[in-house]
Design an enzyme around this catalytic site. Sequence first.
Site, PDB file in Angstrom:
ATOM      1  CB  THR A  10      -3.001  -9.377  -9.499  1.00 17.40           C
ATOM      2  OG1 THR A  10      -1.659  -9.786  -9.257  1.00 17.40           O
ATOM      3  CG2 THR A  10      -3.870  -9.770  -8.342  1.00 17.40           C
ATOM      4  CB  VAL A  11      -6.090  -6.041 -11.935  1.00 22.66           C
ATOM      5  CG1 VAL A  11      -7.446  -5.394 -12.207  1.00 22.66           C
ATOM      6  CG2 VAL A  11      -5.505  -5.512 -10.628  1.00 22.66           C
ATOM      7  CB  ILE A 119     -13.628   2.374  -2.082  1.00 20.66           C
ATOM      8  CG1 ILE A 119     -12.955   1.462  -1.059  1.00 20.66           C
ATOM      9  CG2 ILE A 119     -14.503   3.402  -1.397  1.00 20.66           C
ATOM     10  CD1 ILE A 119     -11.972   2.207  -0.159  1.00 20.66           C
ATOM     11  CD  GLU A 173       1.380  -0.647  -7.480  1.00 16.41           C
ATOM     12  OE1 GLU A 173       1.497  -0.630  -8.713  1.00 16.41           O
ATOM     13  OE2 GLU A 173       0.287  -0.839  -6.928  1.00 16.41           O
ATOM     14  CE  LYS A 188      -3.752   3.703  -5.325  1.00 21.17           C
ATOM     15  NZ  LYS A 188      -3.444   2.690  -4.318  1.00 21.17           N
TER      16      LYS A 188
HETATM   17  N1  HSE Z   1      -0.172  -1.347  -4.467  1.00 21.58           N
HETATM   18  C1  HSE Z   1      -1.460  -0.742  -4.340  1.00 21.58           C
HETATM   19  C2  HSE Z   1      -1.854  -0.743  -2.876  1.00 21.58           C
HETATM   20  C3  HSE Z   1      -2.459  -1.480  -5.167  1.00 21.58           C
HETATM   21  O1  HSE Z   1      -1.196  -1.425  -2.084  1.00 21.58           O
HETATM   22  O2  HSE Z   1      -2.796  -0.048  -2.517  1.00 21.58           O
HETATM   23  C4  HSE Z   1      -3.782  -0.788  -5.303  1.00 21.58           C
HETATM   24  O3  HSE Z   1      -3.673   0.443  -5.943  1.00 21.58           O
END
Ligand code: HSE
Length: 356
Positions: A10-11, A119, A173, A188
Amino acid sequence: MKIALLGYGTVGKSVEALLAAHPAGIEIKKILRRAGKARGPLMTEDLEEILQDPEIEAVVEVLSGTEPACSYIRRALSAGKHVVSANKAALASDFPALLALAEEHGVSLLFEASCGGGIPWLESIKKAVLFDEITSLKGILNGTSNYILDSMDRFGLDFAEVLKKAQELGYAEADPTADIGGFDVYNKALISCSLAYGGPIETEFPVCGMEQLNKEILDRFHQEGKSLRLMMLSRREGSRYAVGVVPAVLPGGSIEANVRENYNCASFTGSVVGELKFYGQGAGGDPTADAVIQDLIQLRDHTQRPVRLSKKLIYDENLLTGTGYFADGSRREGTLAQLAAAAKEAGTFLAFECAL
Ligand code: HSE
């Protein structure tokens, strides 16, 4: 500047499409794909073809999961390529060592897209710490879990039904247990806190997910005018810090309780600047690709900020103390670490409320 993409999901596809529409002086020379997937002149299955190409200055790692992504990042850095990664799982699996490896080879490892999608969250932390001491961090940093909670909250939809929709929209994911189990936010949080506090943080800290959340639990909070959001919570005092991931109990009128769909909302408090809040799309192809391209533009312009994790930090669970709410309706005071351990032992849902 010539670059290579490692991964074409996707990215990766969004990065390619956005650069095709707005080239920004950045050209994709190669795309690494899995065995059997390479088609056309840009695509290859051989990482060495990319690493040995002196024209390629940077590789963009947009794979998912820790391996082979983490090994590819190491090999690219060791080959003298800058690396831009959106892969929080790979980065968090060896964060201090990857940064040290980049420094050793005189290249940059940039990862704005790994936390908070589009962001400018990490960039703002990097900038803040030049002058401020960051004393707390909190945030909704997972779009999938927020999409699920918001849809359950506003439309009374069923957990499994909304998860399927989040997968279709490209937020979740490949294995969505990382989203709903809190492990995506764990990755994160590890990256965000290390940058904010200037040192490596312990890799073990409380992570509670929302696998066992149901409408009955949610309704109980609503009746008290409260709402839930899966959040990173962290506080720091000098060299001591605590961090955890948990469904947080929020006043219904708070900004976080009203964050909708796949949006993220993260904030930090600086000793000088006070609280700053950041809001935007935290998941999805284009917002994440936008952050990747912002990093590439910094490399193109040589404006990237160096990151060093030089401080010695001590984990102190007492810095996150509050009220735990269990699935059976009972409540207890304690540190998040104590409450999370109790919930894990009992195999039950935990939500946590604290002043932060
Ligand atoms: N699976 C992650 C989310 C993708 O839903 O935030 C972005 O990091």
